[in-house]
Write a protein that holds these residues in place. Sequence first.
Motif, PDB file in Angstrom:
ATOM      1  N   LEU A 175       0.831  -1.204   0.000  1.00  0.00           N
ATOM      2  CA  LEU A 175       0.000   0.000   0.000  1.00  0.00           C
ATOM      3  C   LEU A 175       0.865   1.253   0.000  1.00  0.00           C
ATOM      4  N   ALA A 176       1.916   1.252   0.793  1.00  0.00           N
ATOM      5  CA  ALA A 176       2.820   2.403   0.821  1.00  0.00           C
ATOM      6  C   ALA A 176       3.478   2.620  -0.534  1.00  0.00           C
ATOM      7  N   GLY A 177       3.848   1.532  -1.197  1.00  0.00           N
ATOM      8  CA  GLY A 177       4.458   1.654  -2.522  1.00  0.00           C
ATOM      9  C   GLY A 177       3.532   2.303  -3.521  1.00  0.00           C
ATOM     10  N   THR A 178       2.263   1.908  -3.518  1.00  0.00           N
ATOM     11  CA  THR A 178       1.312   2.540  -4.440  1.00  0.00           C
ATOM     12  C   THR A 178       1.106   4.006  -4.076  1.00  0.00           C
ATOM     13  N   GLU A 179       1.133   4.327  -2.805  1.00  0.00           N
ATOM     14  CA  GLU A 179       0.991   5.736  -2.401  1.00  0.00           C
ATOM     15  C   GLU A 179       2.169   6.570  -2.879  1.00  0.00           C
ATOM     16  N   VAL A 180       3.358   6.001  -2.860  1.00  0.00           N
ATOM     17  CA  VAL A 180       4.520   6.711  -3.410  1.00  0.00           C
ATOM     18  C   VAL A 180       4.296   6.993  -4.890  1.00  0.00           C
ATOM     19  N   LEU A 181       3.856   5.984  -5.617  1.00  0.00           N
ATOM     20  CA  LEU A 181       3.670   6.133  -7.055  1.00  0.00           C
ATOM     21  C   LEU A 181       2.549   7.098  -7.392  1.00  0.00           C
ATOM     22  N   LEU A 182       1.528   7.157  -6.565  1.00  0.00           N
ATOM     23  CA  LEU A 182       0.378   8.012  -6.826  1.00  0.00           C
ATOM     24  C   LEU A 182       0.532   9.412  -6.269  1.00  0.00           C
ATOM     25  N   GLY A 183       1.700   9.719  -5.718  1.00  0.00           N
ATOM     26  CA  GLY A 183       1.957  11.066  -5.230  1.00  0.00           C
ATOM     27  C   GLY A 183       1.407  11.356  -3.849  1.00  0.00           C
ATOM     28  N   GLN A 184       0.950  10.343  -3.147  1.00  0.00           N
ATOM     29  CA  GLN A 184       0.430  10.529  -1.785  1.00  0.00           C
ATOM     30  C   GLN A 184       1.590  10.312  -0.801  1.00  0.00           C
ATOM     31  N   TRP A 185       2.545  11.223  -0.861  1.00  0.00           N
ATOM     32  CA  TRP A 185       3.821  10.992  -0.207  1.00  0.00           C
ATOM     33  C   TRP A 185       3.760  11.102   1.308  1.00  0.00           C
ATOM     34  N   GLN A 186       2.944  12.006   1.813  1.00  0.00           N
ATOM     35  CA  GLN A 186       2.853  12.129   3.268  1.00  0.00           C
ATOM     36  C   GLN A 186       2.254  10.865   3.877  1.00  0.00           C
ATOM     37  N   GLN A 187       1.211  10.338   3.243  1.00  0.00           N
ATOM     38  CA  GLN A 187       0.607   9.098   3.735  1.00  0.00           C
ATOM     39  C   GLN A 187       1.612   7.949   3.653  1.00  0.00           C
TER      40      GLN A 187
END
Length: 787
Positions: free
Chosen positions: A357-369
Amino acid sequence: MACYQFAAFTFDADTGQLLHQTPTGQTETYLRHKVSLLLTYLLTHPDQVIHKDVLLDALWDHSEYRENSLTQSIRELRKALGDSAQNPQFIRTFPQRGYQWICPISEPDHQDAPKIAKAANVEKAEPQEAPPATQTRRFSKPVMFSGLLAVLILIAGFWLMQSPATVKSPGMHHKTGLVVFPMLNDTGKAEFDWVQLGLADMLSVQLNQSNTLTVIPPALAKAWLLDAELSWPALPAQIRTLLKQRGYEAALFASVRLHNKQQVLTFQVIYADGRTQQGSMTYPQLASAMHSVSHQLKRLLSPDDTHPLPQKSPAIAVQTLAQGRSLLQTQGAQAARKYFEAAHILEPDNLWTQIQLAGTEVLLGQWQQAAQRLQALPEAQGRHEPALYAAQRYWLGELSYRRGEPDATALTQAAVQAAEQSQDPQLLIQAYQLQAQLAWNEMDWEGHQRLTGQLIAILGKGQALRHDADQQFYLGRPASVGLERSPSNDLAANQVRLFKALNFYRQLGDQPRQAATLLAIAQNDQIDPPIRESSLSDAIAMYRQLGQPYELALALIYQGFYLMQSHQGGMAEDYFAEARALAEQLGARRLLLDSEFYLAFAAMDQGLDLQWLGKHPQQAQHLARADQAFTELLKKKDISPLLQANIALFQGWIAADQHNMQRALQHLDRADSLANTLNLPLTQGYIRYSKMRIHLSQHDYTAVTELAKFPMVTRLEAVYAARAYFELGHPEEATRVLTHFRQSLPKQWQSEDEQRLQDYRRTIQGQAITLPPEPKAHLVYCESDWL
């Protein structure tokens, strides 16, 4: 074994092997299985006009894509035979009807079997071997969404990187090298498409926990198929050849079907030495039983393995996670995220789900999350599970790199160390790729080449080049602002493999790698501009669909840069402005600096005098705007010396166009000092010819010839130096300079240079000539590559 001979070809219908006898020797190709079946059908019905519906019914299952598949297979077959639809020698097309085989052929010759087998260098299986039951199947219809470069990086994180296991005798205790290929969906239902990659990927993860197995996951297995120019499903003989080439002992080939409301996993273990083990397992839900499936396969492959039966996870959670992993490799992070979120809700203590989940958040620009999620992972449990800890270290490093933080290098090194300690090859791939990217940004060509060599050794050139192709053009990445490029880049050689890779990924429906390949094609300046332009447009469209802002910003900057080569600064500015907005939204420091640099660059292009090119005269307001933007950029505390050098060069051009030659030379001296410190030879060449042009305008020809004593790396250095020697009354020296340049850098030689050379030669013969002014230094931004 049925072998057909026609023209200079010999075709083995059982193995798909096509031998071509040429004056220089014999070439060998393995046709994709469906193409092999198509050729066999045509050969067994020579001279008949076979309606396309007959071919579709005979060779394809019913689906809406089967006509496209037939067309693609005919195209592939013609390419393998060197045939042409316009002037056919083998296959004639009858529009709206079908196809006809028109080349004389020999009847099947069973006595040729030993010769063909020897040419293929394939050991025959034991008599009990049967081809996989689903051999003639193909992948189910892919869901046509987009992919992008960062998804490629994420997928590469699930690839293995380790020296191939040595094949030893069965009685010895060693790690068995097992290649897990994508599974086939034999259920006839599209909702089971996720088993192809998702279930196969999860099985490889489970098997890799064994003490006696070294497992190659499906993504890397697909890369090996690409490197060997094979399609999937491949024939058993081809798989054995691949295993021997890679130094691995066995391959797992499996399919999933339905029977009496149960899910059946049918598998074959194909060994390099000719052995085969096969069987099937039946469960209500294969995903939830994956722990049991992997345990049984481990016992089959390694009877001495004492690894305990893994703890069972909730069935729906496992299946949801598998579906997410599959979507990650077909539709990208945006489609996969909702499945990872659902899996996390169903099993909140599963730390691997949190990593996904964290990896997809990195890719989707949700960096703080993503940062909060990664930092919240329990340190103690992470240390207890080295692979989990290494995955966390990698994503922290990747996130820091994207943010442009100063500790990105240290975090990446920590990720490499953690991956090495975990002995998990798939995590090493991730860490090495990130380290190679950092080496490129620092223009550490030797380090980048070393790391790329490691990737080539494991992935095969077809895949490692995908990583290297991201950087093939010196301004392909905004982080690589400047004029320098790696001396080891062979763009002409790479373009062939790029097109092969694109075709391969299209066959597999692998959208993320398709998008990555399209961008790499756009960045390769040896490819025809129309192809590059359409590839870049397609890549940007894919990135927009995926909603991944960082990759979109990179592609937008490259699109703007591409437009700058034809001095379309106004259009380019729109792309740079969008990239800047995305960088601000993300909080990507380095990306923001780069986009601001390009915005100033575009303003400069709109202000410089371009009448020589039939464009606008000087636009003072745009020049002032550009100069002010560059000056403000230099005030930023984290601006790199490389960016400073380029700004100084551009400000020198601005001042020269404003006829402030003293100020221009001051800027160029500063640029030269920075370029010398950073060892930027090509940038120094641009600086030298910019100074030369100023001295020419001031009639200081001696100063020009002094600069000509340095090794010339650009065309305008030679042009300006020759003019200075001519004005000093030395046309022989002017001729020598141009002649030497034509010999040393022939690709940069232009028609007007030939005219200059002839003019200087006429002067030597005593003829009077009148020379026009030399072009200004700022007319060509990337002279060495954009002619």
